[in-house]
Enzyme design. Structure first.
Site: not given
Ligand code: PLP
Length: 359
Positions: A69-70, A138, A166, A221, A303
């Site tokens: 997600g990041t 989150n 989320q 990859t 955290c």
């Molecule tokens: N966006 C939200 C709302 C999240 O809660 C999180 C992770 O806690 C992320 C993005 C990041 O996702 P990832 O852990 O897959 O990088």
């Protein structure tokens, strides 16, 4: 027996996802190789892409796999903004806020939902923009009115990126976004895969060009086992099964009403999340005391360094000095039926131990 209630940090691996990962580990080829082994890996990769696209209403060619997600958020923000200014909700995840350090922050209302009037006014006051709003928060589970925000963005010619990390698999994804970030491990897949879904016709500049994989949008990859597990988890994570968790969450809140506060409770929320605030007691103290009693929860998103800071989410909701005093309880897909009474008992014991005694 311990009680793990920290699904918003990561969901437990789903059996279907585990089986898909193991199956993909037996495909030795690189999906970009033209020989038979490569083609077999490519078929599995495209099957996963097709299944995710169908699950979340995108076209397969508009699914860009990332490491999570990041990265999906960073790809959208850096790859779509161009000369546009960036606006982001004040309660966005650091994955968004740190990818757009110069973003103008949009306020939220006391219930945690985005202030649509402020969005409208900010867009009216400036030039082309990219707006970043999360579908679900989150820490509190609060669902933002994304479809209304999308309408405002459309009126002003702004692009809308939605962090649905989320929300996916727990509630239906809202319509109207130009791009959507997803994370495999938040759905019950393995860690290591995520995706950016693009609106048809929209392209994104890569963060990593590399060998031109993912139609030139993300070099490297593809991690096929993680992607196969991600797709299988997304199939298994259905909104009706997530809805089973709401009565368990509601039972916790009903029992503790009058003993704690629940930021965001008045807004539409994810079915599995509650933020429980005990005024005057640092969240870290609560998390550690519950951990010693075998109950795993978290203090929110801040955290990752091992230190717990006051929550920027709760501060944006106007909670002031108490913004560092809430724990996040997030129920996983495999929450046991007796989780509510077990949690309530552990929480009260924790509270009696940590609460500053009245003089
Ligand atoms: N966006 C939200 C709302 C999240 O809660 C999180 C992770 O806690 C992320 C993005 C990041 O996702 P990832 O852990 O897959 O990088």
């Amino acid at each position: 027996m311990s009680l793990a209630l920290d699904a918003n940090a990561t969901e437990p691996l789903r059996p279907d996802a585990r089986a898909a990962v193991l199956g993909a580990l037996d495909l030795p080829g690189n999906p970009s190789s033209v020989h038979a082994e490569g083609r077999a890996a490519r078929r599995a990769l495209e099957d996963a892409r097709g299944s995710l696209a169908k699950r979340f209403g995108a076209r397969p060619q508009d699914v860009v796999f990332t490491a999570g997600g990041t990265e999906a958020n960073a790809l959208a923000i850096r790859g779509l903004a161009g000369d546009r200014r960036i606006l982001a909700g004040a309660t966005e995840h650091p994955a968004v806020l740190r990818a757009a350090p110069d973003a103008a922050l949009l306020p939220v209302r006391p219930d945690g939902t985005i202030d649509l009037g402020a969005l409208d006014a900010t867009l009216a006051a400036g030039g082309p923009a990219l707006v970043c709003l999360m579908a679900a928060n989150n820490e509190t589970g609060v669902l933002h009115p994304i479809e209304a925000a999308a309408e405002i963005c459309r009126r002003h010619g702004a692009l809308l990126h939605v962090d649905a990390v989320q929300a996916a698999g727990r509630v239906a994804l809202p319509a109207g976004a130009d791009s959507i970030a997803l994370s495999g491990h938040k759905l019950g897949g393995p860690k290591g895969a995520g995706a950016l879904l693009l609106r048809p016709g929209l392209d994104v500049a890569p963060l990593i060009a590399g060998g031109g994989q993912e139609r030139g949008r993300r070099g490297g990859t593809e991690p096929l086992p993680a992607i196969a597990g991600f797709a299988a988890a997304a199939e298994a994570a259905t909104e009706p099964t997530a809805a089973r968790l709401a009565p368990i969450r509601d039972a916790i809140e009903a029992a503790l009403a009058g003993e704690a506060l629940f930021p965001g409770r008045l807004a539409p929320r994810l079915p599995n999340t509650t933020s429980i605030l005990l005024p005057g007691v640092p969240a870290e103290t609560q998390v550690i005391a519950l951990d010693l009693a075998g109950v795993r929860v978290s203090a929110g998103s801040a955290c990752s360094s091992g230190k717990v800071a006051a929550s920027h989410v709760l501060a944006a909701m106007g909670l002031g000095a108490d913004a560092g005093c809430a724990i996040r309880v997030s129920l996983p897909w495999n929450t046991p039926d007796d989780a509510a009474p077990r949690f309530i008992e552990a929480w009260r014991r924790m509270r009696d131990r940590v609460r500053p005694r009245a003089a």
